[in-house]
Design an enzyme around this catalytic site. Structure first.
Site, PDB file in Angstrom:
ATOM      1  N   ASP A   1      -3.188  -3.506   2.151  1.00  0.00           N
ATOM      2  CA  ASP A   1      -4.010  -4.330   3.109  1.00  0.00           C
ATOM      3  C   ASP A   1      -5.255  -3.833   3.290  1.00  0.00           C
ATOM      4  O   ASP A   1      -6.319  -4.361   3.364  1.00  0.00           O
ATOM      5  CB  ASP A   1      -3.193  -5.062   3.914  1.00  0.00           C
TER       6      ASP A   1
ATOM      7  N   ASP B   1       5.126  -3.913   5.270  1.00  0.00           N
ATOM      8  CA  ASP B   1       4.116  -3.673   6.379  1.00  0.00           C
ATOM      9  C   ASP B   1       4.618  -2.528   7.350  1.00  0.00           C
ATOM     10  O   ASP B   1       5.658  -2.721   7.867  1.00  0.00           O
ATOM     11  CB  ASP B   1       3.667  -4.980   6.866  1.00  0.00           C
TER      12      ASP B   1
END
Length: 171
Positions: free
Chosen positions: A150, A132
């Site tokens: 995401d 991330d």
């Protein structure tokens, strides 16, 4: 009673929707994995920690060992395999839903969700965690750090949910 025969879906329509859905899977997967590769090996974000990009956006390195918003992080060393297995079962269900989709944009939304899920599975199996790095912040609020996969999942779910909420049922 009506004398009309219900419209039979053409194979060409289903094929077009499936191609569009699989194209969405490929685009999301390629964009996700390319961005993560650049973050890890081009920008070397693991060493740098965080880089300001815009006044409201940083690239911030986070290894997500859990699932969305850090949930279920206490699974331990089997977490990547457990989460990957569950994700791939979900991808199979998504592909079945894409096969049944009657609208082009729903097939694309489902493809985006599936592509994002596969992108995160690749990370879990390759690194033991999801990469991330997108960190949005503004007006004193800091969002969770996320990635391209995401984003595709969230956008796909919103599109699919909006269709479910606001579409008229087809006869």
């Amino acid at each position: 009673m009506s004398d009309t025969i219900p419209a039979v879906e053409s194979d060409a329509g289903r094929t077009a929707r499936l191609l569009a859905g699989f194209l969405a899977v490929a685009i999301v997967l390629i964009a996700d994995q390319a961005s993560k590769h650049w973050i890890l090996y081009g920008l070397d974000l693991p060493q740098r920690g965080s880089v300001a990009v815009l006044p409201f956006l940083n690239f911030t390195m986070v290894w997500n060992h859990a699932v969305t918003f850090g949930m279920f992080g206490g699974v331990g060393r089997h977490g990547p395999l457990v989460f990957s297995t569950i994700s791939m079962i979900a991808v199979l269900a998504l592909l079945a839903a894409m096969w049944r989709a009657r609208k082009l944009w729903i097939a694309i939304a489902i493809g985006a969700i599936a592509g994002g899920a596969v992108g995160n599975v690749i990370d879990r199996l390759r690194y033991g965690a999801v990469v991330d790095f997108l960190h949005a912040h503004a007006f004193g609020y800091s969002w969770y750090v996320f990635n391209v996969a995401d984003s595709a999942i969230v956008c796909g779910v919103i599109a699919w949910a909006a269709d479910s909420l606001f579409s008229r049922p087809t006869p």
